[in-house]
Write a protein that holds these residues in place. Structure first.
Motif, PDB file in Angstrom:
ATOM      1  N   LYS A   1       0.823  -1.220   0.000  1.00  0.00           N
ATOM      2  CA  LYS A   1       0.000   0.000   0.000  1.00  0.00           C
ATOM      3  C   LYS A   1       0.855   1.267   0.000  1.00  0.00           C
ATOM      4  O   LYS A   1       0.528   2.240  -0.675  1.00  0.00           O
ATOM      5  CB  LYS A   1      -0.932  -0.007   1.211  1.00  0.00           C
ATOM      6  CG  LYS A   1      -1.915   1.117   1.217  1.00  0.00           C
ATOM      7  CD  LYS A   1      -2.876   0.987   2.380  1.00  0.00           C
ATOM      8  CE  LYS A   1      -3.943   2.060   2.308  1.00  0.00           C
ATOM      9  NZ  LYS A   1      -4.930   1.882   3.380  1.00  0.00           N
ATOM     10  N   GLY A   2       1.962   1.258   0.727  1.00  0.00           N
ATOM     11  CA  GLY A   2       2.830   2.429   0.802  1.00  0.00           C
ATOM     12  C   GLY A   2       3.981   2.417  -0.190  1.00  0.00           C
ATOM     13  O   GLY A   2       4.824   3.307  -0.185  1.00  0.00           O
ATOM     14  N   LEU A   3       4.030   1.388  -1.047  1.00  0.00           N
ATOM     15  CA  LEU A   3       5.102   1.297  -2.044  1.00  0.00           C
ATOM     16  C   LEU A   3       4.754   2.208  -3.222  1.00  0.00           C
ATOM     17  O   LEU A   3       3.728   2.035  -3.869  1.00  0.00           O
ATOM     18  CB  LEU A   3       5.279  -0.141  -2.508  1.00  0.00           C
ATOM     19  CG  LEU A   3       6.454  -0.426  -3.426  1.00  0.00           C
ATOM     20  CD1 LEU A   3       7.781  -0.136  -2.728  1.00  0.00           C
ATOM     21  CD2 LEU A   3       6.419  -1.883  -3.892  1.00  0.00           C
ATOM     22  N   GLU A   4       5.619   3.178  -3.478  1.00  0.00           N
ATOM     23  CA  GLU A   4       5.336   4.187  -4.499  1.00  0.00           C
ATOM     24  C   GLU A   4       5.997   3.893  -5.844  1.00  0.00           C
ATOM     25  O   GLU A   4       5.544   4.377  -6.877  1.00  0.00           O
ATOM     26  CB  GLU A   4       5.821   5.549  -3.998  1.00  0.00           C
ATOM     27  CG  GLU A   4       5.158   5.975  -2.713  1.00  0.00           C
ATOM     28  CD  GLU A   4       5.881   7.113  -2.019  1.00  0.00           C
ATOM     29  OE1 GLU A   4       6.861   7.652  -2.576  1.00  0.00           O
ATOM     30  OE2 GLU A   4       5.461   7.466  -0.904  1.00  0.00           O
ATOM     31  N   TYR A   5       7.086   3.122  -5.826  1.00  0.00           N
ATOM     32  CA  TYR A   5       7.859   2.893  -7.050  1.00  0.00           C
ATOM     33  C   TYR A   5       8.673   1.622  -6.863  1.00  0.00           C
ATOM     34  O   TYR A   5       9.108   1.310  -5.754  1.00  0.00           O
ATOM     35  CB  TYR A   5       8.801   4.081  -7.288  1.00  0.00           C
ATOM     36  CG  TYR A   5       9.776   3.881  -8.424  1.00  0.00           C
ATOM     37  CD1 TYR A   5       9.391   4.082  -9.742  1.00  0.00           C
ATOM     38  CD2 TYR A   5      11.085   3.480  -8.175  1.00  0.00           C
ATOM     39  CE1 TYR A   5      10.287   3.903 -10.787  1.00  0.00           C
ATOM     40  CE2 TYR A   5      11.986   3.300  -9.217  1.00  0.00           C
ATOM     41  CZ  TYR A   5      11.589   3.500 -10.509  1.00  0.00           C
ATOM     42  OH  TYR A   5      12.467   3.307 -11.540  1.00  0.00           O
ATOM     43  N   ILE A   6       8.885   0.879  -7.948  1.00  0.00           N
ATOM     44  CA  ILE A   6       9.759  -0.287  -7.900  1.00  0.00           C
ATOM     45  C   ILE A   6      10.626  -0.302  -9.163  1.00  0.00           C
ATOM     46  O   ILE A   6      10.114  -0.149 -10.278  1.00  0.00           O
ATOM     47  CB  ILE A   6       8.979  -1.610  -7.726  1.00  0.00           C
ATOM     48  CG1 ILE A   6       9.926  -2.762  -7.430  1.00  0.00           C
ATOM     49  CG2 ILE A   6       8.097  -1.888  -8.926  1.00  0.00           C
ATOM     50  CD1 ILE A   6       9.255  -3.996  -6.878  1.00  0.00           C
ATOM     51  N   ALA A   7      11.919  -0.439  -8.967  1.00  0.00           N
ATOM     52  CA  ALA A   7      12.878  -0.523 -10.075  1.00  0.00           C
ATOM     53  C   ALA A   7      13.165  -1.991 -10.370  1.00  0.00           C
ATOM     54  O   ALA A   7      12.751  -2.885  -9.629  1.00  0.00           O
ATOM     55  CB  ALA A   7      14.172   0.204  -9.694  1.00  0.00           C
ATOM     56  N   SER A   8      13.901  -2.244 -11.425  1.00  0.00           N
ATOM     57  CA  SER A   8      14.239  -3.622 -11.789  1.00  0.00           C
ATOM     58  C   SER A   8      14.993  -4.328 -10.667  1.00  0.00           C
ATOM     59  O   SER A   8      14.824  -5.532 -10.469  1.00  0.00           O
ATOM     60  CB  SER A   8      15.044  -3.655 -13.084  1.00  0.00           C
ATOM     61  OG  SER A   8      16.239  -2.918 -12.948  1.00  0.00           O
ATOM     62  N   SER A   9      15.799  -3.594  -9.917  1.00  0.00           N
ATOM     63  CA  SER A   9      16.518  -4.212  -8.794  1.00  0.00           C
ATOM     64  C   SER A   9      15.539  -4.681  -7.721  1.00  0.00           C
ATOM     65  O   SER A   9      15.743  -5.715  -7.083  1.00  0.00           O
ATOM     66  CB  SER A   9      17.542  -3.243  -8.205  1.00  0.00           C
ATOM     67  OG  SER A   9      16.937  -2.008  -7.890  1.00  0.00           O
ATOM     68  N   GLY A  10      14.450  -3.962  -7.528  1.00  0.00           N
ATOM     69  CA  GLY A  10      13.412  -4.381  -6.589  1.00  0.00           C
ATOM     70  C   GLY A  10      12.675  -5.615  -7.080  1.00  0.00           C
ATOM     71  O   GLY A  10      12.368  -6.525  -6.304  1.00  0.00           O
TER      72      GLY A  10
END
Length: 100
Positions: A48-57
């Motif tokens: 819910k609080g995750l705003e962005y995810i990169a390929s490393s994530g």
């Protein structure tokens, strides 16, 4: 980036808050290392609080998923926003994870 792990009702609840970008990846990976050693657990990742995810994530989540599934466990991603869900769609990861 904030990461929290707690046990509740026999499940492991992971809360991710902020941006899981390249700069935060090492910190998050270290925080989530205990999940790599889980044996047959049901893990819920609260986004819910995750705003962005990169390929490393994505790589971190995929590594955890492989280890958890190898021991008969499961991972469910909960409350994923539309932007992040789109990243999972574009990468094909949407087929690998359960979403609530």
């Amino acid at each position: 980036m904030k990461t929290n792990i707690e046990k509740k009702d026999g499940k492991t609840i992971v809360t991710l808050e902020g941006e899981l970008d390249t700069m935060a990846a090492n910190e998050v990976e270290n925080a989530l290392k205990p999940l790599m050693e889980s044996q047959g657990e049901e893990i819920i990742i609260e986004c819910k609080g995750l705003e962005y995810i990169a390929s490393s994530g994505l790589r971190i989540l995929l590594s955890i998923l492989k280890n958890v599934m190898a021991t008969g466990g499961s991972i469910t991603l909960r409350n994923v926003n539309d932007d992040i869900k789109n990243v999972f769609n574009l990468t094909g990861f949407v087929k690998l994870f359960k979403f609530e």
